[in-house]
Design a protein around this motif. Structure first.
Motif, mmCIF file in Angstrom:
data_model
loop_
_atom_site.group_PDB
_atom_site.id
_atom_site.type_symbol
_atom_site.label_atom_id
_atom_site.label_comp_id
_atom_site.label_asym_id
_atom_site.label_seq_id
_atom_site.Cartn_x
_atom_site.Cartn_y
_atom_site.Cartn_z
ATOM 1 N N ARG A 141 -67.134 57.014 -43.397
ATOM 2 C CA ARG A 141 -67.619 56.304 -44.520
ATOM 3 C C ARG A 141 -68.700 57.193 -45.152
ATOM 4 O O ARG A 141 -68.802 56.794 -46.459
ATOM 5 C CB ARG A 141 -67.982 54.838 -44.208
ATOM 6 N N ALA A 142 -69.266 57.928 -44.519
ATOM 7 C CA ALA A 142 -70.450 58.820 -45.110
ATOM 8 C C ALA A 142 -69.848 60.054 -45.719
ATOM 9 O O ALA A 142 -70.380 60.754 -46.432
ATOM 10 C CB ALA A 142 -71.560 59.053 -44.185
ATOM 11 N N ASP A 143 -68.365 60.120 -45.575
ATOM 12 C CA ASP A 143 -67.717 61.373 -46.293
ATOM 13 C C ASP A 143 -68.204 62.508 -45.937
ATOM 14 O O ASP A 143 -68.610 63.430 -46.504
ATOM 15 C CB ASP A 143 -67.863 61.425 -47.935
ATOM 16 N N VAL A 144 -68.698 62.754 -44.485
ATOM 17 C CA VAL A 144 -69.037 63.962 -43.876
ATOM 18 C C VAL A 144 -67.761 64.728 -43.128
ATOM 19 O O VAL A 144 -67.134 63.925 -42.413
ATOM 20 C CB VAL A 144 -70.286 63.475 -42.885
ATOM 21 N N ARG A 145 -67.804 65.987 -43.164
ATOM 22 C CA ARG A 145 -66.767 66.565 -42.716
ATOM 23 C C ARG A 145 -67.193 66.938 -40.979
ATOM 24 O O ARG A 145 -67.639 68.026 -40.836
ATOM 25 C CB ARG A 145 -66.482 68.083 -43.401
ATOM 26 N N GLY A 146 -66.891 65.938 -40.369
ATOM 27 C CA GLY A 146 -67.448 66.207 -38.661
ATOM 28 C C GLY A 146 -68.676 65.711 -38.467
ATOM 29 O O GLY A 146 -69.373 65.647 -39.480
ATOM 30 N N GLY A 147 -69.023 65.330 -37.357
ATOM 31 C CA GLY A 147 -70.315 64.796 -36.901
ATOM 32 C C GLY A 147 -70.575 65.039 -35.437
ATOM 33 O O GLY A 147 -69.528 65.186 -34.474
ATOM 34 N N SER A 148 -71.604 64.532 -35.042
ATOM 35 C CA SER A 148 -71.837 64.545 -33.618
ATOM 36 C C SER A 148 -72.220 62.931 -33.098
ATOM 37 O O SER A 148 -73.197 62.318 -33.808
ATOM 38 C CB SER A 148 -73.039 65.526 -33.252
ATOM 39 N N GLY A 194 -77.669 71.495 -29.768
ATOM 40 C CA GLY A 194 -76.428 72.658 -29.826
ATOM 41 C C GLY A 194 -75.279 72.066 -30.355
ATOM 42 O O GLY A 194 -74.357 72.956 -30.685
ATOM 43 N N ALA A 195 -74.832 70.941 -29.959
ATOM 44 C CA ALA A 195 -73.370 70.347 -30.138
ATOM 45 C C ALA A 195 -73.251 69.844 -31.495
ATOM 46 O O ALA A 195 -72.498 69.476 -31.899
ATOM 47 C CB ALA A 195 -73.269 69.116 -28.923
ATOM 48 N N LEU A 196 -74.573 69.428 -32.283
ATOM 49 C CA LEU A 196 -74.318 69.247 -33.577
ATOM 50 C C LEU A 196 -73.354 70.223 -34.480
ATOM 51 O O LEU A 196 -73.525 71.458 -34.497
ATOM 52 C CB LEU A 196 -75.719 69.310 -34.395
ATOM 53 N N GLN A 197 -72.512 69.793 -35.072
ATOM 54 C CA GLN A 197 -71.634 70.605 -36.046
ATOM 55 C C GLN A 197 -72.167 70.893 -37.460
ATOM 56 O O GLN A 197 -72.922 70.021 -37.937
ATOM 57 C CB GLN A 197 -70.235 69.727 -36.232
ATOM 58 N N ASN A 198 -71.941 71.871 -37.950
ATOM 59 C CA ASN A 198 -72.359 72.153 -39.248
ATOM 60 C C ASN A 198 -71.569 71.669 -40.019
ATOM 61 O O ASN A 198 -70.201 71.901 -40.075
ATOM 62 C CB ASN A 198 -72.490 73.661 -39.458
ATOM 63 N N ALA A 199 -71.898 70.716 -41.122
ATOM 64 C CA ALA A 199 -70.928 69.962 -41.926
ATOM 65 C C ALA A 199 -70.089 70.917 -42.978
ATOM 66 O O ALA A 199 -69.128 70.625 -43.570
ATOM 67 C CB ALA A 199 -71.495 68.796 -42.504
ATOM 68 N N GLY A 200 -70.810 72.021 -43.363
ATOM 69 C CA GLY A 200 -69.943 73.018 -44.305
ATOM 70 C C GLY A 200 -70.828 74.149 -44.764
ATOM 71 O O GLY A 200 -71.900 74.206 -44.312
ATOM 72 N N GLU A 201 -70.039 75.119 -45.288
ATOM 73 C CA GLU A 201 -70.800 76.151 -45.564
ATOM 74 C C GLU A 201 -71.236 76.128 -47.211
ATOM 75 O O GLU A 201 -70.187 75.751 -47.986
ATOM 76 C CB GLU A 201 -70.295 77.440 -45.291
ATOM 77 N N GLY A 202 -72.308 76.553 -47.458
ATOM 78 C CA GLY A 202 -72.402 76.544 -48.935
ATOM 79 C C GLY A 202 -72.150 77.566 -49.880
ATOM 80 O O GLY A 202 -71.565 78.582 -49.353
#
Length: 300
Positions: A189-196, A286-294
């Motif tokens: 619902r936060a419209d985030v591409r992947g999360g931890s 370290g398991a946190l995913q990067n949500a996207g590249e700028g």
């Protein structure tokens, strides 16, 4: 040399359009006055310069200086450069949802000072490790409840976290699967591409493993911070003393590493037992995913 010229570029080339204005402005600047044009019809061209204040006509050097200055100014505005540097224009923040058990097992004293106090401390450390991202908090027993949705202000959750305890929950039980599903829904619902998703508890079941698998299929990672010890410890009872089972034996609430490892494996995350130092939080961070590249642009 060719590579040197190949790297040359303008950062803001749209300013170069101003160059088309330089010739007409220069022509207007160097144009003779109307009086000069009248005298040119009456006097010999060789004598005309000496009829104007007794000296030769004004030199064209100022006009050329204006042209040179104007061209240089426009080129400076366009931003000539030989270097290219990537600069992010936007970046999605990493999303972390911490899911904390509020079952009676959290009142066990097998860690100092107790499991609940240690869990609160570790949750704050997890938020600090993701201070540039978004964090949320879910508490669960037999049902799951959103304590705080994904927010960039992790400090706003501190008071809510301090107030959490098994006796504040509206229902009893232990269903981590519902909490994992709720955490995945918060991320969606936060419209985030992947999360931890970080599950903080001492045990899990097959439903939790299935929920972790669903979260992983949706692009999230489910990690586990295993609270407590393998041996367990007595659980403080509300009426005093310690919690006992139906036979009158003291409930020790051991940590079930096998079930928790199964959740982490299904969720593609990390299984980390609680530590006295910061190694557990460092591993989970370290398991946190990067949500996207700028997106990138050229800069000086």
């Amino acid at each position: 040399m060719s590579a040197w010229f190949g790297a040359f570029h303008f950062i803001e080339p749209r300013w170069l359009w101003l160059l088309v204005l330089v010739p007409p402005i220069a022509w207007l600047t160097g144009r003779r006055s109307s009086g000069q044009r009248v005298l040119a019809r009456l006097a010999d061209p060789e004598l005309l310069p000496y009829l104007l204040d007794g000296q030769a006509a004004t030199s064209r050097v100022p006009v050329m200086a204006f042209v040179a200055a104007a061209v240089l100014a426009v080129l400076a505005l366009a931003g000539p450069s030989w270097d290219r540097q990537t600069q992010p224009l936007f970046a999605e923040r990493a999303a972390q949802v911490v899911v904390v058990s509020m079952s009676q097992h959290m009142l066990s004293h097998d860690v100092v000072p107790d499991r609940l106090s240690r869990a609160r401390y570790k949750v704050r450390e997890l938020y600090a490790a993701n201070r540039d991202g978004m964090n949320a908090l879910i508490a669960y027993t037999g049902d799951a409840f959103t304590v705080a949705p994904l927010t960039t202000d992790a400090h706003s959750v501190d008071d809510l976290l301090t107030a959490l305890a098994p006796d504040t929950m509206p229902v009893e039980g232990d269903d981590p699967g519902k909490a994992i599903d709720l955490a995945a829904d918060l991320i969606r619902r936060a419209d985030v591409r992947g999360g931890s998703i970080v599950l903080v508890t001492d045990r899990a079941d097959a439903a939790a493993v299935a929920a972790a698998r669903r979260a992983r299929a949706a692009g999230d990672r489910v990690s586990v911070l295993a609270i407590g010890t393998a041996r367990g410890g007595p659980i403080a009872a509300e009426a005093g003393g310690f919690l006992k089972d139906e036979r009158g034996d003291m409930v020790m609430a051991p940590r079930d590493d096998a079930s928790l490892q199964a959740v982490a494996n299904a969720g593609g995350g990390r299984f980390v037992p609680v530590a006295d130092g910061a190694s557990d939080v460092t591993t989970l961070a370290g398991a946190l995913q990067n949500a996207g590249e700028g997106k990138a642009v050229d800069t000086l």
